[in-house]
Design a protein around this motif. Structure first.
Motif, mmCIF file in Angstrom:
data_model
loop_
_atom_site.group_PDB
_atom_site.id
_atom_site.type_symbol
_atom_site.label_atom_id
_atom_site.label_comp_id
_atom_site.label_asym_id
_atom_site.label_seq_id
_atom_site.Cartn_x
_atom_site.Cartn_y
_atom_site.Cartn_z
ATOM 1 N N SER A 150 6.376 -0.922 -7.294
ATOM 2 C CA SER A 150 5.282 -0.046 -6.875
ATOM 3 C C SER A 150 4.599 0.554 -8.097
ATOM 4 C CB SER A 150 5.817 1.085 -5.994
ATOM 5 O OG SER A 150 4.786 2.030 -5.729
ATOM 6 N N PRO A 151 3.271 0.511 -8.135
ATOM 7 C CA PRO A 151 2.559 1.212 -9.210
ATOM 8 C C PRO A 151 2.352 2.698 -8.913
ATOM 9 C CG PRO A 151 1.006 -0.022 -7.879
ATOM 10 C CD PRO A 151 2.372 -0.291 -7.298
ATOM 11 N N PHE A 152 2.880 3.159 -7.768
ATOM 12 C CA PHE A 152 2.629 4.536 -7.333
ATOM 13 C C PHE A 152 3.929 5.248 -6.980
ATOM 14 C CE2 PHE A 152 -0.740 1.751 -5.615
ATOM 15 C CZ PHE A 152 -1.793 2.159 -6.423
ATOM 16 N N THR A 153 3.883 6.570 -7.054
ATOM 17 C CA THR A 153 4.933 7.428 -6.522
ATOM 18 C C THR A 153 4.415 8.062 -5.243
ATOM 19 O OG1 THR A 153 5.911 7.899 -8.680
ATOM 20 C CG2 THR A 153 6.305 9.510 -6.929
ATOM 21 N N GLY A 154 5.254 8.108 -4.228
ATOM 22 C CA GLY A 154 4.846 8.696 -2.956
ATOM 23 C C GLY A 154 5.761 8.266 -1.838
ATOM 24 N N LEU A 155 5.171 7.982 -0.688
ATOM 25 C CA LEU A 155 5.935 7.477 0.450
ATOM 26 C C LEU A 155 5.192 6.304 1.062
ATOM 27 C CD1 LEU A 155 4.545 8.425 3.404
ATOM 28 C CD2 LEU A 155 5.327 10.639 2.619
ATOM 29 N N VAL A 156 5.933 5.487 1.803
ATOM 30 C CA VAL A 156 5.340 4.327 2.470
ATOM 31 C C VAL A 156 4.624 4.794 3.727
ATOM 32 C CG1 VAL A 156 5.796 2.145 3.631
ATOM 33 C CG2 VAL A 156 7.072 2.741 1.564
ATOM 34 N N LEU A 157 3.309 4.608 3.760
ATOM 35 C CA LEU A 157 2.540 4.948 4.956
ATOM 36 C C LEU A 157 2.352 3.742 5.858
ATOM 37 C CD1 LEU A 157 0.919 7.019 6.580
ATOM 38 C CD2 LEU A 157 -1.088 6.416 5.198
ATOM 39 N N ALA A 158 2.185 2.562 5.279
ATOM 40 C CA ALA A 158 2.018 1.347 6.077
ATOM 41 C C ALA A 158 2.771 0.219 5.399
ATOM 42 C CB ALA A 158 0.539 0.997 6.223
ATOM 43 N N LYS A 159 3.175 -0.751 6.234
ATOM 44 C CA LYS A 159 3.973 -1.877 5.738
ATOM 45 C C LYS A 159 3.471 -3.171 6.372
ATOM 46 C CE LYS A 159 8.157 -2.443 7.407
ATOM 47 N NZ LYS A 159 8.213 -3.849 7.902
ATOM 48 N N ARG A 160 3.499 -4.247 5.608
ATOM 49 C CA ARG A 160 3.104 -5.541 6.137
ATOM 50 C C ARG A 160 4.040 -5.949 7.267
ATOM 51 N NH1 ARG A 160 -0.057 -9.856 5.223
ATOM 52 N NH2 ARG A 160 0.783 -11.955 5.595
ATOM 53 N N ALA A 161 3.455 -6.506 8.332
ATOM 54 C CA ALA A 161 4.247 -6.935 9.480
ATOM 55 C C ALA A 161 4.714 -8.372 9.366
ATOM 56 C CB ALA A 161 3.422 -6.772 10.764
ATOM 57 N N MET A 162 3.994 -9.191 8.613
ATOM 58 C CA MET A 162 4.264 -10.623 8.543
ATOM 59 C C MET A 162 5.171 -10.957 7.373
ATOM 60 S SD MET A 162 0.409 -12.021 9.197
ATOM 61 C CE MET A 162 -0.395 -11.903 10.801
ATOM 62 N N ALA A 163 6.080 -11.915 7.593
ATOM 63 C CA ALA A 163 6.971 -12.336 6.510
ATOM 64 C C ALA A 163 6.238 -13.218 5.507
ATOM 65 C CB ALA A 163 8.171 -13.079 7.073
ATOM 66 N N GLN A 164 5.413 -14.120 5.991
ATOM 67 C CA GLN A 164 4.678 -14.983 5.067
ATOM 68 C C GLN A 164 3.624 -14.165 4.327
ATOM 69 O OE1 GLN A 164 3.125 -18.349 7.311
ATOM 70 N NE2 GLN A 164 4.855 -19.586 6.658
ATOM 71 N N ALA A 165 3.589 -14.326 3.031
ATOM 72 C CA ALA A 165 2.632 -13.594 2.210
ATOM 73 C C ALA A 165 2.000 -14.538 1.203
ATOM 74 C CB ALA A 165 3.320 -12.442 1.490
ATOM 75 N N ARG A 166 0.752 -14.257 0.903
ATOM 76 C CA ARG A 166 0.030 -14.988 -0.132
ATOM 77 C C ARG A 166 -0.396 -14.016 -1.222
ATOM 78 N NH1 ARG A 166 -4.159 -18.827 3.371
ATOM 79 N NH2 ARG A 166 -2.547 -20.051 4.466
ATOM 80 N N ARG A 167 -0.729 -14.552 -2.368
ATOM 81 C CA ARG A 167 -1.225 -13.721 -3.447
ATOM 82 C C ARG A 167 -2.442 -12.935 -2.954
ATOM 83 N NH1 ARG A 167 -1.716 -17.446 -7.139
ATOM 84 N NH2 ARG A 167 0.280 -17.003 -8.154
ATOM 85 N N GLY A 168 -2.412 -11.607 -3.138
ATOM 86 C CA GLY A 168 -3.511 -10.760 -2.696
ATOM 87 C C GLY A 168 -3.264 -10.057 -1.376
ATOM 88 N N ASP A 169 -2.196 -10.410 -0.662
ATOM 89 C CA ASP A 169 -1.880 -9.717 0.592
ATOM 90 C C ASP A 169 -1.285 -8.344 0.294
ATOM 91 O OD1 ASP A 169 -2.751 -11.764 2.220
ATOM 92 O OD2 ASP A 169 -0.757 -12.637 2.502
#
Length: 333
Positions: free
Chosen positions: A304-323
């Motif tokens: 993570s480039p940030f400090t904080g908390l997770v507000l949203a998370k990806r739902a899909m397992a498959q990921a591509r560059r830029g997702d």
């Protein structure tokens, strides 16, 4: 004159409860003189404010669609003071297809405002929403979710106020909705907004408005749906539009500023190491990207480039560059 080609089966000025459709003209192979039905309900009873509640701007976001349709079905004119305009599936073609964008013109409605009265179906809907519906409103609530690719907790979104009166209205909507989180924008808004979103459209028309992100993953989260239905009735009550409703005690809202998103830099299978609401430190490994197609290849670590908390998370397992894998937020200062 707005120049719209859309006609409507309800009269915004008539007392009582009306249910019908916006008729969006659409000539197609199977229907040369056809129209697309966008459902609308108008409930009006005497003096009071006008509230527009919309959902289905993205077709794969479902909690809002259900909540608005439920309100439309359950409330009658005798329950209301003022005027309530309900649009459960603003982008009806996308909603029927269960897609973020319209299958008719491949357009994202929430990147299309102010639209075009003589354009594609999505452009015509955006124009009608901004040029015809929102000028009737004192307040507006636009309901979204993470759609197919993301998951959000029940989160309100609000912009900065540009007057004491707008701040009072935004505070009323935020406190009444009473969602666990509020994503507070620190810039933008106002009548000079150039945002091509429904929120931007409401701002340009001088409407006090909020948005919400409510669940996602292409499914319906029952707890989020119940929070949404509760929150909408609390808003109606707070505006004096649902006088006989007895709201329960407020649960409290944590105000956040979004720091940014964490992205995948390689294609593969996304393994989240953080859950929504968990704390994250800058530089911390928050996910792994696995490569099962390549024997012996170790997963890539995502930090993570940030400090904080997770507000949203990806739902899909498959990921591509830029997702986007996560959205990180911190407490509003």
């Amino acid at each position: 004159m707005t120049g719209t080609q859309i006609t409507v089966e309800v009269d915004f000025d008539v007392e009582g409860k009306q249910m019908g459709y916006l008729r969006v003209p659409h000539s197609a192979h199977r229907s040369a003189y056809g129209w697309l039905p966008v459902p609308i309900t108008v409930i009006r009873n005497g003096a009071g404010p006008t509230l527009v509640i919309s959902a289905g701007v993205h077709g794969d976001e479902y909690e809002g669609q259900i909540a608005v349709a439920t309100i439309a079905r359950q409330l009658d004119a005798r329950d209301i003071r003022g005027r309530l305009i309900l649009l459960p599936m603003v982008n009806a073609p996308a909603a029927e297809a269960g897609c973020r964008v319209s299958p008719l013109d491949d357009s994202n409605l929430n990147r299309t405002y102010p639209g075009d009265p003589k354009g594609t179906p999505t452009q015509m809907i955006a124009h009608y929403h901004e040029a015809v519906v929102l000028p009737l409103a004192d307040y507006a609530v636009d309901l979204h979710s993470g759609g197919s690719s993301l998951i959000y907790p029940a989160t309100l979104l609000r912009g900065p106020a540009h007057s004491p009166e707008e701040e009072a209205g935004l505070a009323t909507l935020t406190e009444a909705f009473d969602l666990p989180y509020a994503w507070v924008f620190t810039e933008g808004g106002g009548r000079k907004s150039t945002a091509r979103t429904a929120m931007g459209a409401a701002n340009r028309k001088g409407v006090v408005n909020v948005m919400a992100e409510l669940g996602g993953a292409g499914c319906v989260a029952t707890d989020v749906l119940r929070q949404t239905e509760r929150g909408l009735r609390r808003i109606l009550h707070a505006l004096g539009m649902l006088p006989d409703y007895l709201p329960d005690a407020a649960r409290g809202t944590r105000a956040l500023n979004v720091e940014g998103s964490v992205y995948a830099h390689d294609a593969g299978l996304f393994e989240p190491l953080k859950a929504i609401g968990e704390d994250v430190a800058e530089g911390e490994v928050v996910a792994l990207i696995h490569h099962p197609e390549t024997p012996g290849q170790a997963p890539d670590e995502v930090t993570s480039p940030f400090t904080g908390l997770v507000l949203a998370k990806r739902a899909m397992a498959q990921a591509r560059r830029g997702d986007a894998l996560y959205q990180i937020a911190s407490d509003a200062g």
